[in-house]
Design a protein around this motif. Structure first.
Motif, short mmCIF file in Angstrom:
data_model
loop_
_atom_site.label_atom_id
_atom_site.label_comp_id
_atom_site.label_asym_id
_atom_site.label_seq_id
_atom_site.Cartn_x
_atom_site.Cartn_y
_atom_site.Cartn_z
N UNK A 1 8.40 5.46 -3.17
CA UNK A 1 8.85 3.96 -2.22
C UNK A 1 7.38 4.36 -1.11
N UNK A 2 6.50 3.48 -1.85
CA UNK A 2 4.97 3.27 -0.53
C UNK A 2 5.00 2.20 0.71
N UNK A 3 5.23 2.90 1.25
CA UNK A 3 4.70 2.00 2.80
C UNK A 3 3.59 2.03 3.36
N UNK A 4 3.92 0.74 3.68
CA UNK A 4 2.07 0.15 4.66
C UNK A 4 2.53 -0.81 4.97
N UNK A 5 1.15 -1.38 5.67
CA UNK A 5 1.65 -2.67 7.02
C UNK A 5 0.49 -3.75 5.98
N UNK A 6 0.13 -3.89 5.55
CA UNK A 6 -0.72 -4.80 4.34
C UNK A 6 0.76 -5.39 3.05
N UNK A 7 0.86 -6.55 3.10
CA UNK A 7 1.76 -7.16 2.16
C UNK A 7 0.88 -6.38 0.89
N UNK A 8 -0.50 -7.27 0.62
CA UNK A 8 -1.80 -7.60 -0.11
C UNK A 8 -2.31 -6.43 -0.64
N UNK A 9 -1.66 -4.73 0.21
CA UNK A 9 -2.25 -3.42 -0.73
C UNK A 9 -1.11 -3.54 -1.11
N UNK A 10 0.71 -3.74 -1.03
CA UNK A 10 1.70 -3.47 -1.78
C UNK A 10 1.88 -4.27 -2.95
N UNK A 11 1.01 -5.51 -2.97
CA UNK A 11 1.18 -5.94 -4.30
C UNK A 11 0.29 -5.18 -4.69
N UNK A 12 -0.72 -5.21 -5.00
CA UNK A 12 -2.00 -4.18 -5.71
C UNK A 12 -1.19 -3.00 -6.45
N UNK A 13 -0.93 -1.61 -5.16
CA UNK A 13 -0.04 -0.58 -4.94
C UNK A 13 0.81 -0.91 -6.13
#
Ligand code: AVI
Length: 328
Positions: free
Chosen positions: A114-126
């Motif tokens: 599970x990846x947690x990040x405030x940035x949705x664009x980072x989550x897409x990249x992840x």
């Protein structure tokens, strides 16, 4: 990626701006030890500049962490039992994590992440990076939230799982001593129990190495710090006065006692933001960021109140990763 200044993503934008203004005004209207919290360094431009910093020759922490993970990944995975849910704080684009997850899949035949990040664009990249880079049976879940809220959501969704919380990038170095202690208590309360913590930190070292890492020849770090001040001033509606126009001097101090690098902007002519009651005196300086460096003892001190104890540690000359266990 860093914690965002946005409050919780749900507030009305006007309320959000007001809260941010209050935070900045509190730091800049003090009589002494004025500061702007480090989170204001990361607007879009700041994130780009930080990315450039990680490629600088003088900025060793980024490469040192990759080297360390490369060197010890097999042994690190030994300490993450089969079936653990790997949860990363601030996963960003998950490039470094992919390496660790590949090793886990190779060892156990599967892995849940599970990846947690405030940035949705980072989550897409992840998500894209992990699909491309990790071979084998990996399940990926992503949570867009700040760290503690993200951990609460993870615990609510996976109440009985044993977690391995991964925090790469030495982000804890940007927290004050007190904030770091509270942070790990919050982590412990959010995950409740059954948790391992894989924490990467930069270690205390010689002055010269620290100084050049944070005062690079090309002036990228300087631009990063100035941009943080411009961002804060923009939030206060104090335009067009950018930190550049206010003629500031970038200063780096190595605080031996607190074992931290301190990054300041000094304003030879001073300036004022009258509508917010801010007056920077001529020659006064503002603390923009600290980067704490650790020893084994200071890591222990920082996490012990939260009930974590050291299970294993991996170090090279300059960098460290540690596996900490909560008491259960
Ligand atoms: C993100 N953080 C760990 C960096 C550091 O080294 O403290 C931020 C940074 N500030 C200036 N250079 C890099």
């Amino acid at each position: 990626n860093e914690q965002s200044p946005s409050v919780n993503g749900k507030t009305d934008p006007d309320d959000n701006d007001r809260v941010l203004q209050e935070i900045i005004v509190e730091g800049l209207s003090r009589k002494s030890r004025k500061e702007v919290p480090y989170r204001f360094l990361y607007d879009d431009r700041g994130s780009e500049l930080y990315e450039s910093i990680t490629k600088l020759e003088e900025y060793y922490p980024f490469r040192a962490e990759i080297d360390l993970l490369d060197q010890f990944v097999e042994d690190i995975t030994n300490h993450i039992p089969d079936g653990s849910l790997v949860v990363e704080l601030g996963c960003g684009s998950a490039l470094k994590t992919a390496h660790l997850l590949n090793a886990l899949v190779a060892r156990h035949g599967r892995c849940r992440f599970v990846g947690i990040d405030v940035s949705e664009s980072f989550l897409d990249e992840a998500r894209c990076n992990l699909m491309l880079l990790v071979e084998g049976h990996l399940t990926v879940d992503l949570v867009s939230a700040d760290y503690i809220e993200g951990l609460r959501q993870v615990r609510a969704k996976y109440p009985n799982d044993s977690l391995c919380v991964v925090w790469l990038g030495s982000g804890v170095g940007n927290f004050s001593q007190k904030d770091a202690i509270y942070f790990f208590e919050d982590v412990s309360n959010a995950v409740k129990s059954r948790c391992r913590l894989f924490l990467c930190t930069d270690m205390w070292k010689k002055d010269e190495i620290l100084r050049s890492a944070y005062h690079d020849k090309q002036g990228v770090t300087e631009a990063f710090i100035r941009n943080g001040m411009s961002h804060a001033l923009r939030i206060l509606g104090h335009e067009p006065a950018t930190a550049e126009e206010l003629s500031s001097v970038y200063e780096v101090e190595i605080n031996q006692q607190l074992k931290q690098v301190e990054m300041y902007l000094r304003f030879p002519q001073g300036f004022a933001v009258p509508k917010h009651g801010i007056h920077i005196r001529p020659g006064e300086r503002v603390l923009m960021e600290i980067s704490r460096k650790f020893t084994r003892e200071s890591i222990h001190k920082m996490t012990e109140n939260a009930g974590f104890h050291l299970q294993s540690a991996w170090h090279n000359q300059i960098y460290g990763c540690q596996m900490l266990l909560d008491e259960y």
